[in-house]
Design a protein around this motif. Structure first.
Motif, short mmCIF file in Angstrom:
data_model
loop_
_atom_site.label_atom_id
_atom_site.label_comp_id
_atom_site.label_asym_id
_atom_site.label_seq_id
_atom_site.Cartn_x
_atom_site.Cartn_y
_atom_site.Cartn_z
N VAL A 48 0.87 -1.16 0.00
CA VAL A 48 0.00 0.00 0.00
C VAL A 48 0.91 1.22 0.00
N PHE A 49 0.43 2.33 -0.59
CA PHE A 49 1.28 3.50 -0.79
C PHE A 49 0.63 4.75 -0.22
N LEU A 50 1.41 5.51 0.54
CA LEU A 50 0.94 6.77 1.12
C LEU A 50 1.67 7.91 0.43
N ALA A 51 0.94 8.68 -0.39
CA ALA A 51 1.53 9.85 -1.04
C ALA A 51 1.64 10.97 -0.02
N ASP A 52 2.32 12.04 -0.36
CA ASP A 52 2.43 13.14 0.60
C ASP A 52 2.85 14.44 -0.06
N GLU A 53 2.40 15.53 0.53
CA GLU A 53 2.87 16.88 0.21
C GLU A 53 2.97 17.63 1.53
N SER A 127 9.66 17.07 -4.18
CA SER A 127 8.59 18.06 -3.98
C SER A 127 8.32 18.90 -5.21
N TYR A 128 7.24 18.53 -5.91
CA TYR A 128 6.87 19.31 -7.09
C TYR A 128 5.98 20.49 -6.70
N VAL A 129 5.45 20.46 -5.46
CA VAL A 129 4.52 21.53 -5.06
C VAL A 129 5.29 22.72 -4.51
N ALA A 216 9.69 8.45 -8.28
CA ALA A 216 8.59 8.66 -9.23
C ALA A 216 8.87 9.76 -10.24
N GLY A 217 10.10 10.00 -10.55
CA GLY A 217 10.41 11.06 -11.52
C GLY A 217 10.45 10.49 -12.94
N SER A 218 9.99 11.28 -13.88
CA SER A 218 9.99 10.85 -15.29
C SER A 218 10.69 11.82 -16.21
N SER A 219 11.13 12.95 -15.68
CA SER A 219 11.86 13.91 -16.51
C SER A 219 13.29 13.39 -16.71
N PHE A 234 7.65 4.64 -9.98
CA PHE A 234 6.26 4.94 -10.28
C PHE A 234 6.24 5.87 -11.50
N THR A 235 5.27 5.68 -12.38
CA THR A 235 5.19 6.58 -13.53
C THR A 235 3.74 6.74 -13.98
N ALA A 236 3.48 7.85 -14.66
CA ALA A 236 2.17 8.07 -15.27
C ALA A 236 2.36 7.94 -16.77
N TYR A 328 6.25 20.16 -12.04
CA TYR A 328 5.98 18.77 -12.45
C TYR A 328 6.29 18.58 -13.93
N GLN A 329 7.55 18.61 -14.29
CA GLN A 329 7.90 18.66 -15.72
C GLN A 329 7.31 17.51 -16.51
N SER A 330 7.47 16.28 -16.01
CA SER A 330 7.02 15.12 -16.82
C SER A 330 5.50 15.13 -16.96
N ARG A 331 4.78 15.53 -15.90
CA ARG A 331 3.33 15.52 -15.99
C ARG A 331 2.83 16.63 -16.92
N GLN A 332 3.52 17.76 -16.86
CA GLN A 332 3.15 18.87 -17.77
C GLN A 332 3.27 18.38 -19.21
C1 LIG Z 1 2.45 7.31 -8.85
C2 LIG Z 1 3.13 8.59 -8.46
C3 LIG Z 1 3.10 8.99 -7.13
C4 LIG Z 1 3.68 10.19 -6.75
N1 LIG Z 1 3.61 10.56 -5.45
C5 LIG Z 1 4.10 11.75 -5.09
C6 LIG Z 1 3.97 12.21 -3.75
O1 LIG Z 1 3.44 11.51 -2.92
N2 LIG Z 1 4.46 13.43 -3.44
C7 LIG Z 1 5.09 14.23 -4.36
O2 LIG Z 1 5.54 15.31 -4.00
N3 LIG Z 1 5.25 13.81 -5.64
C8 LIG Z 1 4.75 12.61 -6.01
N4 LIG Z 1 4.87 12.22 -7.30
C9 LIG Z 1 5.51 13.14 -8.26
C10 LIG Z 1 6.96 12.73 -8.48
O3 LIG Z 1 7.67 12.62 -7.33
C11 LIG Z 1 7.63 13.72 -9.39
O4 LIG Z 1 7.68 14.97 -8.80
C12 LIG Z 1 6.89 13.83 -10.64
O5 LIG Z 1 6.70 12.54 -11.16
C13 LIG Z 1 7.63 14.70 -11.57
O6 LIG Z 1 8.74 14.00 -11.94
P1 LIG Z 1 9.83 14.77 -12.70
O7 LIG Z 1 10.34 15.71 -11.67
O8 LIG Z 1 10.87 13.78 -13.10
O9 LIG Z 1 9.13 15.43 -13.83
C14 LIG Z 1 4.31 11.02 -7.71
C15 LIG Z 1 4.36 10.62 -9.05
C16 LIG Z 1 3.78 9.41 -9.43
C17 LIG Z 1 3.87 9.00 -10.86
#
Ligand SMILES: Cc1cc2nc3c(=O)[nH]c(=O)nc-3n(C[C@H](O)[C@H](O)[C@H](O)COP(=O)(O)O)c2cc1C
Length: 445
Positions: A48-53, A127-129, A216-219, A234-236, A328-332
Motif C-alpha cells: 500500500v502507498f501513502l503519497a504526501d505533500e 517536492s513538485y509543489v 517517481a520522476g519521469s523527466s 512509479f510513472t504516469a 511537475y515537468q514530466s506531468r506537464q
Molecule cells: C504514482 C506517483 C506517485 C507520486 N507521489 C508523489 C507524492 O506523494 N508526493 C510528491 O511530492 N510527488 C509525487 N509524485 C511526483 C513525483 O515525485 C515527481 O515529482 C513527478 O513525477 C515529476 O517528476 P519529474 O520531476 O521527473 O518530472 C508522484 C508521481 C507518481 C507517478
C-alpha cells in the motif's frame, strides 16, 4: 505482476468522495484505512502507498473548500500504526529530500523497517509543489536541477547511515560487558555540498538492509536518478509505446549503472472502472466525471500544468506556448501532449486528466480490464501497477473480487505471499552492508 494500492486521504478520483457509496473521509478514520490495508493484504497485494505533500493546497478558500486533498495523516506516523496492525503487505510512504534532513529520514525508516519486520519502502520525491517552500521559511522553491542534486547526496548519506552497523554488531555480552563489537560500527563522516553528517545512526540496521527505494520522476533528471538508485519506479503513462520507451530507458540506465535490468521495477498508475457490461462501466465513468466541479477541475489542471488555465476561455484549446514548469515537468509534458494529440479544449482536458491526476483510466468489464492490464505487462511496458480506485471501498473491492481472479488464472498474480519482507515480495536481493548503490555514479552525473 507487481501490484500496489494508493491509500488516498479521501479517494483517488478527485471527486470520488462525492459518490453516494463513498466513505468520504476514508483517509481520516484509522479504522477505514486499516480496513483497506487489510483488504489489500487479503488480496496478496505487494504494497500500500501513502503519497504526501508538505502543505495544504494554496488558493482561494471558496475554491479550496471543494478540494478533498486538504488534509492527510503524516505518512510515517500512519505507517507506524499499519506496521503493527498488518503482517505481510509492503508499506511505502513518500518523504521529500527537499524539506527533510537525511539523519531524520534514515532513522525513521530504519525504525519502521524494524517495527514492520522488513516491509518498508521509501518513495523519494523532490517536492513538485512550490507551496511547500512557504512552510519551511523559504520564499523560493529550490530549482529543479538543484532539487535533484540534493536528492542524490541525501540518498547517499541515508544509505551510509543505514550501513552504520554490521548485521551482527550487537553481541550483548553480559560476561564481558560488551554491548556491541566496536569493529562492526561504521562512522559515516560525510562532508558534501548539501550535508555534513558524521553518524553513526542510533538505530539498528534495517531488517531489509535498506528500505525498498521507490522513486517517481519521469523527466531527464528523474530518469537519471531512477536509473542510478530506484528499485521501484512509479510513472504516469497513457500509451503502450510511451510506457515501453520509458521502461526501457530506465532499465538501460540501471544497466549502465552496473545494476542489472532486474534490479528495477516500473509501475504505472492506473484507475480501473469496472462494469458488468462495457455500457455499465462507461455509465459509471460518466457518473464520476459529472461529480467534478469545474473550479476544482481547472484548479487541479493548472497545478498539474504549473500554468494557470482558470482565466482562459474554457472551450478553447491550450495556448500555443506553455512555459516549462519548475514543478511537475514530466506531468506537464504528458498532459500537453494529450491536449495537442486529441485536439482538446481546456474543458475537455480537465475532464480527461484531473479525475486520475493524469494517470491511465481503464474502463470496461472485468475481462477487458484484465486484458488491458495484461497487455502492457506481457509487452514489457510495465512490471505492474499502482491502483488508484475511484472511491473506497467499492473501487478497490470490485477490482479485488473481479479482476484479480482473472489475472491469477493467467498466472500473472500470486495466490499466496511466498516471503515475509517487501523485498521478498518484489524478488529483490537484500543489499550487503557497504554495497555501493551504483558503481558508475560518476558517469551518470
Ligand atoms: C504514482 C506517483 C506517485 C507520486 N507521489 C508523489 C507524492 O506523494 N508526493 C510528491 O511530492 N510527488 C509525487 N509524485 C511526483 C513525483 O515525485 C515527481 O515529482 C513527478 O513525477 C515529476 O517528476 P519529474 O520531476 O521527473 O518530472 C508522484 C508521481 C507518481 C507517478
Amino acid at each position: 505482476m507487481t501490484l500496489g494500492l494508493l491509500l488516498s486521504p479521501t479517494s483517488s478520483h478527485i471527486a470520488g468522495w462525492r459518490h453516494p457509496d463513498a466513505i468520504s473521509n476514508a483517509g481520516a478514520e484509522y479504522k477505514d484505512i486499516l480496513a483497506t490495508a487489510n483488504s489489500a493484504e487479503e488480496a496478496k497485494l505487494d504494497f500500500v502507498f501513502l503519497a504526501d505533500e508538505l502543505c495544504a493546497p494554496e488558493g482561494d478558500a471558496d475554491i479550496l473548500s471543494r478540494d478533498p486533498v486538504i488534509y492527510r495523516f503524516e505518512p510515517l506516523t500512519l505507517l507506524a500504526a499499519l506496521a503493527v496492525s498488518t503482517r505481510k503487505i509492503g508499506l511505502v510512504a513518500t518523504q521529500t529530500t527537499t524539506y527533510n534532513e537525511p539523519y531524520h529520514i534514515a532513522r525513521k525508516f530504519a525504525s519502521l523497517d524494524q517495527l514492520s519486520n522488513g516491509r518498508t519502502g521509501w518513495n523519494l520525491v523532490t517536492s513538485y509543489v512550490e507551496a511547500e517552500a512557504r512552510n519551511f521559511s523559504q520564499s523560493e522553491h529550490l530549482k529543479y536541477a538543484d532539487r535533484y542534486q540534493r536528492a542524490r547526496e541525501f540518498l547517499e548519506v541515508a544509505t551510509g547511515l543505514w550501513d552504520s552497523w554490521d548485521d551482527d554488531a550487537f553481541i550483548l555480552d553480559k560476561e564481558s560487558g560488551r554491548y556491541f563489537d566496536p569493529s562492526k560500527m561504521h562512522v559515516l563522516d560525510h562532508h558534501g555540498e548539501h550535508f555534513d553528517v558524521r553518524g553513526p545512526l542510533n538505530v539498528l540496521r534495517p531488517i531489509q538492509g535498506r528500505p525498498v527505494q521507490v522513486q517517481a520522476g519521469s523527466s531527464e533528471d528523474g530518469r537519471a536518478l531512477a536509473g542510478a538508485y530506484a528499485e521501484v519506479v512509479f510513472t504516469a503513462q497513457n500509451s503502450l509505446e510511451k510506457a515501453l520507451e520509458f521502461t526501457n530507458d530506465v532499465k538501460n540506465r540501471a544497466e549502465q549503472a552496473g545494476r542489472g535490468t532486474g534490479s528495477v521495477k516500473v509501475l504505472a498508475g492506473v484507475q480501473p472502472i469496472i462494469g458488468a457490461t462495457m455500457e455499465e462501466a462507461q455509465q459509471k465513468y460518466r457518473q464520476m466525471q459529472e461529480l467534478i466541479h469545474p473550479v476544482i477541475g481547472l484548479t487541479r489542471l493548472s497545478q498539474l500544468l504549473g500554468f494557470d488555465v482558470s482565466v482562459l476561455p474554457l472551450d478553447e484549446p491550450l495556448p500555443e506556448v506553455i512555459p516549462e514548469t519548475n514543478s511537475y515537468q514530466s506531468r506537464q509534458k504528458l498532459i500537453v501532449e494529450a491536449a495537442r494529440r486529441d485536439n482538446l479544449t481546456i474543458r475537455e482536458l480537465y475532464l480527461q486528466v484531473v479525475g486520475a491526476y493524469g494517470h491511465r483510466v481503464v474502463i470496461g468489464t472485468a475481462e477487458s480490464v484484465a486484458e488491458e492490464l495484461a497487455d502492457w505487462f506481457t509487452a514489457g511496458a510495465v512490471d505492474g501497477y499502482i491502483l488508484s480506485p475511484t472511491y473506497l471501498p467499492d473501487g478497490f473491492e470490485e477490482f479485488k473480487e473481479q479482476v484479480l481472479p482473472i489475472l491469477r488464472e493467467k498466472g500473472m498474480f500470486r495466490e499466496e505471499y511466498s516471503g515475509d519482507t517487501f523485498r521478498e515480495h518484489l524478488g529483490l536481493a537484500r543489499p550487503e552492508r557497504g554495497e555501493a548503490r551504483a558503481e558508475k555514479i560518476a558517469q551518470v552525473q
